[in-house]
Design a protein around this motif. Structure first.
Motif, PDB file in Angstrom:
ATOM      1  N   ILE A   5       0.851  -1.180   0.000  1.00 13.39           N
ATOM      2  CA  ILE A   5       0.000   0.000   0.000  1.00 13.39           C
ATOM      3  C   ILE A   5       0.890   1.235   0.000  1.00 13.39           C
ATOM      4  CG2 ILE A   5      -1.877  -1.169   1.224  1.00 13.39           C
ATOM      5  CD1 ILE A   5      -1.102   0.457   3.727  1.00 13.39           C
ATOM      6  N   ILE A   6       0.306   2.361  -0.365  1.00 12.67           N
ATOM      7  CA  ILE A   6       1.003   3.650  -0.337  1.00 12.67           C
ATOM      8  C   ILE A   6       0.327   4.536   0.698  1.00 12.67           C
ATOM      9  CG2 ILE A   6       1.485   5.774  -1.631  1.00 12.67           C
ATOM     10  CD1 ILE A   6       1.556   4.063  -4.180  1.00 12.67           C
ATOM     11  N   ILE A   7       1.136   5.166   1.551  1.00  8.29           N
ATOM     12  CA  ILE A   7       0.631   6.181   2.484  1.00  8.29           C
ATOM     13  C   ILE A   7       1.387   7.463   2.168  1.00  8.29           C
ATOM     14  CG2 ILE A   7       0.164   6.777   4.888  1.00  8.29           C
ATOM     15  CD1 ILE A   7       0.582   3.817   5.586  1.00  8.29           C
ATOM     16  N   GLU A   8       0.744   8.338   1.432  1.00  7.49           N
ATOM     17  CA  GLU A   8       1.393   9.538   0.885  1.00  7.49           C
ATOM     18  C   GLU A   8       0.316  10.586   0.634  1.00  7.49           C
ATOM     19  OE1 GLU A   8       3.330  12.317  -0.212  1.00  7.49           O
ATOM     20  OE2 GLU A   8       4.784  10.659  -0.410  1.00  7.49           O
ATOM     21  N   GLU A  28       1.888  -5.997  -6.267  1.00  2.00           N
ATOM     22  CA  GLU A  28       0.488  -5.599  -6.430  1.00  2.00           C
ATOM     23  C   GLU A  28       0.156  -4.484  -5.443  1.00  2.00           C
ATOM     24  OE1 GLU A  28      -4.063  -7.407  -6.207  1.00  2.00           O
ATOM     25  OE2 GLU A  28      -2.353  -8.641  -5.569  1.00  2.00           O
ATOM     26  N   LEU A  29      -0.206  -3.325  -5.961  1.00  2.00           N
ATOM     27  CA  LEU A  29      -0.655  -2.211  -5.124  1.00  2.00           C
ATOM     28  C   LEU A  29      -2.145  -2.415  -4.846  1.00  2.00           C
ATOM     29  CD1 LEU A  29      -0.255   0.584  -3.804  1.00  2.00           C
ATOM     30  CD2 LEU A  29      -0.809   1.593  -6.034  1.00  2.00           C
ATOM     31  N   ILE A  30      -2.499  -2.555  -3.570  1.00  6.13           N
ATOM     32  CA  ILE A  30      -3.898  -2.860  -3.267  1.00  6.13           C
ATOM     33  C   ILE A  30      -4.657  -1.680  -2.650  1.00  6.13           C
ATOM     34  CG2 ILE A  30      -3.518  -5.343  -3.072  1.00  6.13           C
ATOM     35  CD1 ILE A  30      -3.403  -5.075  -0.084  1.00  6.13           C
ATOM     36  N   ALA A  31      -3.947  -0.624  -2.229  1.00  4.46           N
ATOM     37  CA  ALA A  31      -4.648   0.551  -1.684  1.00  4.46           C
ATOM     38  C   ALA A  31      -3.683   1.724  -1.568  1.00  4.46           C
ATOM     39  CB  ALA A  31      -5.261   0.243  -0.319  1.00  4.46           C
ATOM     40  N   THR A  32      -4.254   2.944  -1.613  1.00  9.52           N
ATOM     41  CA  THR A  32      -3.481   4.175  -1.442  1.00  9.52           C
ATOM     42  C   THR A  32      -4.210   5.075  -0.455  1.00  9.52           C
ATOM     43  OG1 THR A  32      -2.687   4.040  -3.724  1.00  9.52           O
ATOM     44  CG2 THR A  32      -2.477   6.162  -2.622  1.00  9.52           C
ATOM     45  N   PHE A  33      -3.438   5.679   0.466  1.00  8.52           N
ATOM     46  CA  PHE A  33      -4.036   6.522   1.503  1.00  8.52           C
ATOM     47  C   PHE A  33      -3.280   7.835   1.614  1.00  8.52           C
ATOM     48  CE2 PHE A  33      -4.597   2.068   2.627  1.00  8.52           C
ATOM     49  CZ  PHE A  33      -5.973   1.991   2.776  1.00  8.52           C
ATOM     50  N   GLN A  34      -4.023   8.881   2.015  1.00  3.52           N
ATOM     51  CA  GLN A  34      -3.405  10.186   2.226  1.00  3.52           C
ATOM     52  C   GLN A  34      -3.184  10.492   3.702  1.00  3.52           C
ATOM     53  OE1 GLN A  34      -6.277  12.358  -0.574  1.00  3.52           O
ATOM     54  NE2 GLN A  34      -4.346  13.407  -1.004  1.00  3.52           N
ATOM     55  N   THR A  35      -3.811   9.714   4.585  1.00  5.70           N
ATOM     56  CA  THR A  35      -3.639   9.922   6.026  1.00  5.70           C
ATOM     57  C   THR A  35      -3.285   8.611   6.705  1.00  5.70           C
ATOM     58  OG1 THR A  35      -5.946   9.477   6.651  1.00  5.70           O
ATOM     59  CG2 THR A  35      -5.387  11.740   5.976  1.00  5.70           C
ATOM     60  N   ALA A  36      -2.584   8.723   7.817  1.00  6.26           N
ATOM     61  CA  ALA A  36      -2.198   7.552   8.586  1.00  6.26           C
ATOM     62  C   ALA A  36      -3.412   6.877   9.231  1.00  6.26           C
ATOM     63  CB  ALA A  36      -1.193   7.960   9.666  1.00  6.26           C
ATOM     64  N   LYS A  37      -4.385   7.672   9.631  1.00  2.53           N
ATOM     65  CA  LYS A  37      -5.572   7.113  10.283  1.00  2.53           C
ATOM     66  C   LYS A  37      -6.301   6.144   9.364  1.00  2.53           C
ATOM     67  CE  LYS A  37      -9.873   8.423  12.620  1.00  2.53           C
ATOM     68  NZ  LYS A  37     -10.744   9.561  13.041  1.00  2.53           N
ATOM     69  N   GLU A  38      -6.512   6.552   8.122  1.00  2.00           N
ATOM     70  CA  GLU A  38      -7.189   5.682   7.155  1.00  2.00           C
ATOM     71  C   GLU A  38      -6.379   4.406   6.917  1.00  2.00           C
ATOM     72  OE1 GLU A  38      -9.405   8.907   4.255  1.00  2.00           O
ATOM     73  OE2 GLU A  38      -7.292   8.444   3.936  1.00  2.00           O
ATOM     74  N   ALA A  39      -5.078   4.573   6.802  1.00  2.00           N
ATOM     75  CA  ALA A  39      -4.215   3.426   6.546  1.00  2.00           C
ATOM     76  C   ALA A  39      -4.226   2.444   7.706  1.00  2.00           C
ATOM     77  CB  ALA A  39      -2.786   3.899   6.272  1.00  2.00           C
ATOM     78  N   THR A  46      -6.488  -5.900   6.916  1.00  2.00           N
ATOM     79  CA  THR A  46      -5.916  -6.503   5.708  1.00  2.00           C
ATOM     80  C   THR A  46      -4.390  -6.543   5.795  1.00  2.00           C
ATOM     81  OG1 THR A  46      -7.745  -5.531   4.450  1.00  2.00           O
ATOM     82  CG2 THR A  46      -5.885  -6.421   3.193  1.00  2.00           C
ATOM     83  N   PRO A  47      -3.801  -7.713   5.907  1.00  2.00           N
ATOM     84  CA  PRO A  47      -2.335  -7.793   5.947  1.00  2.00           C
ATOM     85  C   PRO A  47      -1.713  -7.516   4.582  1.00  2.00           C
ATOM     86  CG  PRO A  47      -3.277  -9.993   5.927  1.00  2.00           C
ATOM     87  CD  PRO A  47      -4.432  -9.033   6.044  1.00  2.00           C
ATOM     88  N   VAL A  48      -0.580  -6.843   4.572  1.00  2.00           N
ATOM     89  CA  VAL A  48       0.184  -6.604   3.342  1.00  2.00           C
ATOM     90  C   VAL A  48       1.637  -6.949   3.597  1.00  2.00           C
ATOM     91  CG1 VAL A  48      -1.373  -4.810   2.516  1.00  2.00           C
ATOM     92  CG2 VAL A  48       0.612  -4.175   3.897  1.00  2.00           C
ATOM     93  N   ASP A  49       2.387  -7.167   2.526  1.00  2.00           N
ATOM     94  CA  ASP A  49       3.801  -7.516   2.674  1.00  2.00           C
ATOM     95  C   ASP A  49       4.664  -6.306   3.017  1.00  2.00           C
ATOM     96  OD1 ASP A  49       3.707 -10.360   2.041  1.00  2.00           O
ATOM     97  OD2 ASP A  49       3.127  -9.724   0.041  1.00  2.00           O
ATOM     98  N   PHE A  50       4.326  -5.142   2.434  1.00  2.00           N
ATOM     99  CA  PHE A  50       5.099  -3.945   2.764  1.00  2.00           C
ATOM    100  C   PHE A  50       4.295  -2.705   2.397  1.00  2.00           C
ATOM    101  CE2 PHE A  50       6.028  -4.362  -1.689  1.00  2.00           C
ATOM    102  CZ  PHE A  50       6.426  -3.114  -2.158  1.00  2.00           C
ATOM    103  N   LEU A  51       4.799  -1.563   2.832  1.00  2.00           N
ATOM    104  CA  LEU A  51       4.133  -0.303   2.499  1.00  2.00           C
ATOM    105  C   LEU A  51       5.157   0.792   2.232  1.00  2.00           C
ATOM    106  CD1 LEU A  51       4.201   1.738   5.228  1.00  2.00           C
ATOM    107  CD2 LEU A  51       2.603   0.027   6.043  1.00  2.00           C
ATOM    108  N   PHE A  52       4.743   1.745   1.409  1.00  6.77           N
ATOM    109  CA  PHE A  52       5.511   2.959   1.172  1.00  6.77           C
ATOM    110  C   PHE A  52       4.937   4.030   2.099  1.00  6.77           C
ATOM    111  CE2 PHE A  52       5.753   0.665  -2.862  1.00  6.77           C
ATOM    112  CZ  PHE A  52       7.106   0.715  -3.138  1.00  6.77           C
ATOM    113  N   LEU A  53       5.802   4.680   2.864  1.00  2.00           N
ATOM    114  CA  LEU A  53       5.332   5.615   3.882  1.00  2.00           C
ATOM    115  C   LEU A  53       6.076   6.943   3.795  1.00  2.00           C
ATOM    116  CD1 LEU A  53       3.696   6.202   6.504  1.00  2.00           C
ATOM    117  CD2 LEU A  53       5.615   5.211   7.773  1.00  2.00           C
ATOM    118  N   ASP A  54       5.307   8.012   3.629  1.00  2.00           N
ATOM    119  CA  ASP A  54       5.878   9.355   3.667  1.00  2.00           C
ATOM    120  C   ASP A  54       6.118   9.750   5.126  1.00  2.00           C
ATOM    121  OD1 ASP A  54       6.769  11.854   2.938  1.00  2.00           O
ATOM    122  OD2 ASP A  54       4.755  12.695   2.720  1.00  2.00           O
TER     123      ASP A  54
END
Length: 228
Positions: A5-8, A28-39, A46-54
């Motif tokens: 997922i992306i948190i940016e 596979e990108l399964i979701a994108t978020f603009q806030t930490a709360k939503e993420a 939902t478990p993911v293998d890794f995330l991109f975090l701003d």
């Protein structure tokens, strides 16, 4: 397939990441978020293998957000501020730190680190394990494993049927496998259930003979005798 997922909060930065991700077939990108709360709500379900975090998010500092995640996945930091790099690497879940603007080649180096770590994070149950080899999960029954051999950064799982080679360390598997897998040499972890005989400094598993290291022999013999 490795999920992320992306948190940016910045849309241009989101789009760069999405474009880079599309170029890597096994992500596979399964979701994108603009806030930490939503993420965080998403990650709890939902478990993911890794995330991109701003680092600089509108509701919380990225470094502080990591500490709020239950069972955090691997994390690649993406930020315009290199000053947080030292603090971020004190957190074990952070595998890389990308400073904006970063190239696709630099992005790929971070992905390679995630892939290697994902290989080490194998899925296991009471009687089976899954080895991630060349982007394919191979199911092995623990009772079929004769021994595991280490050669530098590679491990070979020897079963009755075939061999499985992957990038990993013997040390990591000592803590994952049940107690009947025992280290008898710096390069060998054996399945005690398949020992046929011990002669001198060698232990025989089927038609395979494995050396017993001098520093391991005393503890190994005690362990073997306790199973009789």
């Amino acid at each position: 397939m490795i999920t992320c997922i992306i948190i940016e909060d910045e849309l241009p930065a989101q789009n760069i990441l999405k474009n880079f991700i599309r170029k890597v077939p096994n992500i596979e990108l399964i979701a994108t978020f603009q806030t930490a709360k939503e993420a965080n709500i998403f990650l709890n379900e939902t478990p993911v293998d890794f995330l991109f975090l701003d680092i600089n998010l509108p509701d919380i500092l990225g470094i502080d957000f990591i500490k709020t995640i239950q069972n955090p996945p691997q994390i690649i930091i993406t930020t315009a501020y290199p000053t947080y790099a030292v603090d971020s690497f004190e957190l074990e879940t952070i595998v890389d730190y990308l400073v904006k603007p970063y190239s696709f080649d630099r992005f790929l180096k971070a992905i390679v680190k995630v892939e290697k770590n994902t290989q080490r994070t194998q899925y296991a149950s009471n009687d089976t394990i899954f080895l991630n080899i060349d982007k394919t999960l191979h199911k092995l029954y623990l009772n079929d494993i004769l021994y595991i051999e280490s050669d530098r950064n590679y491990l070979t799982f020897i079963t009755f049927q075939k061999k499985y080679v992957l990038i990993d360390t013997l040390k990591s598997w000592k803590t994952k496998l049940p107690s009947h897998f025992y280290q008898v040499h710096k390069s060998y972890l054996i399945n005690l259930n398949h020992i046929e005989r011990i002669i001198g400094n060698e232990v025989y598993l089927g038609d395979q003979n494995i050396p017993i290291g001098r520093t391991f022999k005393s503890d190994f013999i005690k362990k073997f005798n306790s199973k009789k």
